[in-house]
Design an enzyme around this catalytic site. Structure first.
Site, PDB file in Angstrom:
ATOM      1  N   LYS A  74       0.812  -1.230   0.000  1.00 32.18           N
ATOM      2  CA  LYS A  74       0.000   0.000   0.000  1.00 32.18           C
ATOM      3  C   LYS A  74       0.848   1.286   0.000  1.00 32.18           C
ATOM      4  O   LYS A  74       0.493   2.256  -0.648  1.00 32.18           O
ATOM      5  CB  LYS A  74      -0.951   0.009   1.201  1.00 32.18           C
ATOM      6  CG  LYS A  74      -2.072  -1.021   1.068  1.00 32.18           C
ATOM      7  CD  LYS A  74      -3.043  -0.928   2.226  1.00 32.18           C
ATOM      8  CE  LYS A  74      -4.002  -2.104   2.205  1.00 32.18           C
ATOM      9  NZ  LYS A  74      -4.947  -2.081   3.309  1.00 32.18           N
ATOM     10  N   ASP A 110     -10.035   2.311   2.752  1.00 30.24           N
ATOM     11  CA  ASP A 110     -10.061   1.490   3.982  1.00 30.24           C
ATOM     12  C   ASP A 110     -10.843   2.172   5.108  1.00 30.24           C
ATOM     13  O   ASP A 110     -11.689   1.552   5.754  1.00 30.24           O
ATOM     14  CB  ASP A 110      -8.631   1.220   4.480  1.00 30.24           C
ATOM     15  CG  ASP A 110      -7.962   0.083   3.726  1.00 30.24           C
ATOM     16  OD1 ASP A 110      -8.687  -0.737   3.124  1.00 30.24           O
ATOM     17  OD2 ASP A 110      -6.719   0.013   3.745  1.00 30.24           O
TER      18      ASP A 110
HETATM   19  P1  NAP Z   1       0.624  -3.691  10.234  1.00 28.50           P
HETATM   20  O1  NAP Z   1       0.751  -2.361   9.605  1.00 28.50           O
HETATM   21  O2  NAP Z   1       1.692  -4.700  10.040  1.00 28.50           O
HETATM   22  O3  NAP Z   1       0.428  -3.453  11.834  1.00 28.50           O
HETATM   23  C1  NAP Z   1       0.401  -4.545  12.717  1.00 28.50           C
HETATM   24  C2  NAP Z   1      -0.035  -4.090  14.121  1.00 28.50           C
HETATM   25  O4  NAP Z   1      -0.138  -5.264  14.942  1.00 28.50           O
HETATM   26  C3  NAP Z   1       0.993  -3.164  14.814  1.00 28.50           C
HETATM   27  O5  NAP Z   1       0.307  -2.282  15.676  1.00 28.50           O
HETATM   28  C4  NAP Z   1       1.813  -4.183  15.637  1.00 28.50           C
HETATM   29  O6  NAP Z   1       2.440  -3.616  16.780  1.00 28.50           O
HETATM   30  C5  NAP Z   1       0.711  -5.117  16.083  1.00 28.50           C
HETATM   31  N1  NAP Z   1       1.242  -6.407  16.501  1.00 28.50           N
HETATM   32  C6  NAP Z   1       1.728  -7.388  15.695  1.00 28.50           C
HETATM   33  N2  NAP Z   1       2.117  -8.446  16.454  1.00 28.50           N
HETATM   34  C7  NAP Z   1       1.871  -8.123  17.755  1.00 28.50           C
HETATM   35  C8  NAP Z   1       2.028  -8.803  18.993  1.00 28.50           C
HETATM   36  N3  NAP Z   1       2.526 -10.045  19.052  1.00 28.50           N
HETATM   37  N4  NAP Z   1       1.631  -8.181  20.131  1.00 28.50           N
HETATM   38  C9  NAP Z   1       1.113  -6.931  20.101  1.00 28.50           C
HETATM   39  N5  NAP Z   1       0.928  -6.233  18.948  1.00 28.50           N
HETATM   40  C10 NAP Z   1       1.305  -6.812  17.778  1.00 28.50           C
HETATM   41  O7  NAP Z   1      -0.731  -4.419   9.783  1.00 28.50           O
HETATM   42  P2  NAP Z   1      -2.121  -3.738   9.306  1.00 28.50           P
HETATM   43  O8  NAP Z   1      -2.103  -3.559   7.836  1.00 28.50           O
HETATM   44  O9  NAP Z   1      -2.373  -2.566  10.181  1.00 28.50           O
HETATM   45  O10 NAP Z   1      -3.170  -4.919   9.611  1.00 28.50           O
HETATM   46  C11 NAP Z   1      -3.449  -5.282  10.945  1.00 28.50           C
HETATM   47  C12 NAP Z   1      -4.641  -6.242  11.016  1.00 28.50           C
HETATM   48  O11 NAP Z   1      -5.812  -5.629  10.475  1.00 28.50           O
HETATM   49  C13 NAP Z   1      -4.440  -7.548  10.253  1.00 28.50           C
HETATM   50  O12 NAP Z   1      -4.949  -8.595  11.050  1.00 28.50           O
HETATM   51  C14 NAP Z   1      -5.294  -7.371   9.018  1.00 28.50           C
HETATM   52  O13 NAP Z   1      -5.798  -8.617   8.548  1.00 28.50           O
HETATM   53  C15 NAP Z   1      -6.438  -6.516   9.563  1.00 28.50           C
HETATM   54  N6  NAP Z   1      -7.077  -5.721   8.495  1.00 28.50           N
HETATM   55  C16 NAP Z   1      -8.374  -6.005   8.186  1.00 28.50           C
HETATM   56  C17 NAP Z   1      -9.015  -5.281   7.176  1.00 28.50           C
HETATM   57  C18 NAP Z   1     -10.451  -5.589   6.851  1.00 28.50           C
HETATM   58  O14 NAP Z   1     -10.911  -5.202   5.763  1.00 28.50           O
HETATM   59  N7  NAP Z   1     -11.179  -6.223   7.725  1.00 28.50           N
HETATM   60  C19 NAP Z   1      -8.339  -4.276   6.481  1.00 28.50           C
HETATM   61  C20 NAP Z   1      -6.999  -3.993   6.845  1.00 28.50           C
HETATM   62  C21 NAP Z   1      -6.380  -4.747   7.849  1.00 28.50           C
HETATM   63  P3  NAP Z   1       3.963  -3.067  16.699  1.00 28.50           P
HETATM   64  O15 NAP Z   1       3.894  -1.693  16.106  1.00 28.50           O
HETATM   65  O16 NAP Z   1       4.411  -3.083  18.113  1.00 28.50           O
HETATM   66  O17 NAP Z   1       4.729  -4.048  15.839  1.00 28.50           O
END
Ligand code: NAP
Length: 289
Positions: A74, A110
């Site tokens: 993205k 989004d």
């Molecule tokens: P991202 O940019 O990689 O961010 C990941 C987030 O998760 C960060 O805040 C990270 O914290 C946290 N995290 C990861 N592992 C962790 C752990 N073990 N303990 C605590 N925090 C942890 O990912 P994203 O694009 O934001 O997506 C995040 C989630 O949203 C995914 O599950 C994705 O499938 C979902 N999502 C859903 C939709 C939908 O349409 N429903 C759309 C977009 C995303 P740190 O900063 O500390 O690493």
């Protein structure tokens, strides 16, 4: 679908990401295109990082109308665009590409999709768990929709601080964000609070990113961005009588927003309810296997 594929004047729409094989987007977008009587077809392609830009630049030459962009491209998509919408600019990320003649235009649906999935309900207070790309879209949308207090919780505090300062310059009221560590979650739950869980914790297993509360005040809604399963946090809120929504509504509504842009239609013309039903059916079917 086969009759569409036999056409020589087929228009194409794409999903570019890595991986893409799990995605529900081809299912929901093609069903919507079919229902709308469109001559377009939506295809998913797994694209490696180093090929992303050349793939995007080739698509309009092949007559593609547009594309969705998903993890991990993205931010890369944002950089390839000639022009982006204000909301994509504020998020520094693009999930929707439109090919208009020579121009590559980028938007980000989004946040708007997530907001629609909530029924565009307003809350005074919000607690957002996570500070990644999804949290950025959610926080930007909450601030532009007038939430008065926003608590941002993340494992890595510096990332949450960085997001707060980015949003301070991108939105008039970015200063309403306060940053907390994940363990502060239970004490931040007050009545009429919207909780948005945006971390990837809960995609598998029964871990929760935050300590589970023992009770809930009234009027708390949990919006969990993960879909296709009940996470530990969702189960806890359900048990305590809270309102819970999973991420399927967001997935479908952001896709419907993209489709409206590509086809030049009003959002209301997109068959969102049908998209939701086929997505829910697929998810429940996969669970039964
Ligand atoms: P991202 O940019 O990689 O961010 C990941 C987030 O998760 C960060 O805040 C990270 O914290 C946290 N995290 C990861 N592992 C962790 C752990 N073990 N303990 C605590 N925090 C942890 O990912 P994203 O694009 O934001 O997506 C995040 C989630 O949203 C995914 O599950 C994705 O499938 C979902 N999502 C859903 C939709 C939908 O349409 N429903 C759309 C977009 C995303 P740190 O900063 O500390 O690493």
């Amino acid at each position: 679908m086969n009759s569409v594929l036999e056409r020589a004047d087929l228009a194409t729409l794409w999903l570019l990401g890595n991986p893409v094989s799990h995605s529900l987007s081809p299912l929901i977008q093609n069903r919507a295109l079919q229902q709308l009587g469109s001559k377009a077809v939506y295809l998913a392609a797994r694209v490696e990082e180093e090929n992303f830009e050349s793939v995007v630049r080739a698509l309009p030459k092949l007559g593609a109308v547009g594309a969705n962009v998903t993890v991990p491209h993205k931010e890369r998509a944002f950089r390839v665009c000639d022009r982006v919408s204000d909301r994509a600019q504020a998020m520094g990320a693009v999930n929707t590409l439109l090919f208009r003649g020579q121009e590559i235009y980028g938007d980000n649906t989004d946040g708007a999709g997530w907001w629609r999935s909530l029924g565009q309900r307003c809350f005074e207070r919000a607690v957002v768990i996570g500070a990644g790309g999804a949290a950025r879209a959610v926080c930007y949308t909450l601030l532009t929709q007038g939430v008065s207090r926003l608590a941002l919780l993340n494992r890595t505090l510096s990332r949450a601080e960085a997001l707060r300062s980015e949003l301070s310059s991108a939105t008039p009221d970015g200063g309403r964000i306060e940053v907390f560590s994940l363990d502060r979650f239970p004490e931040l739950l007050q009545s009429n609070t919207l909780v948005v869980q945006t971390t990837s914790v809960g995609l598998e297993g029964d871990l929760s990113p935050v300590p589970l509360p023992e009770s809930l005040p009234t009027g708390v809604l949990l919006s969990e961005l993960i879909y296709a399963r009940t996470t530990a946090l969702m189960a806890c809120f359900q048990e305590l009588g809270g309102e819970v929504q999973d991420g399927l509504g967001m997935l479908c509504a952001q896709g419907a927003e993209s489709l409206a842009l590509w086809l030049g239609l009003e959002f209301e013309e997109i068959p969102l309810q049908m998209m939701l039903e086929v997505a829910r059916e697929r998810v429940l079917g996969a669970r039964d296997v």
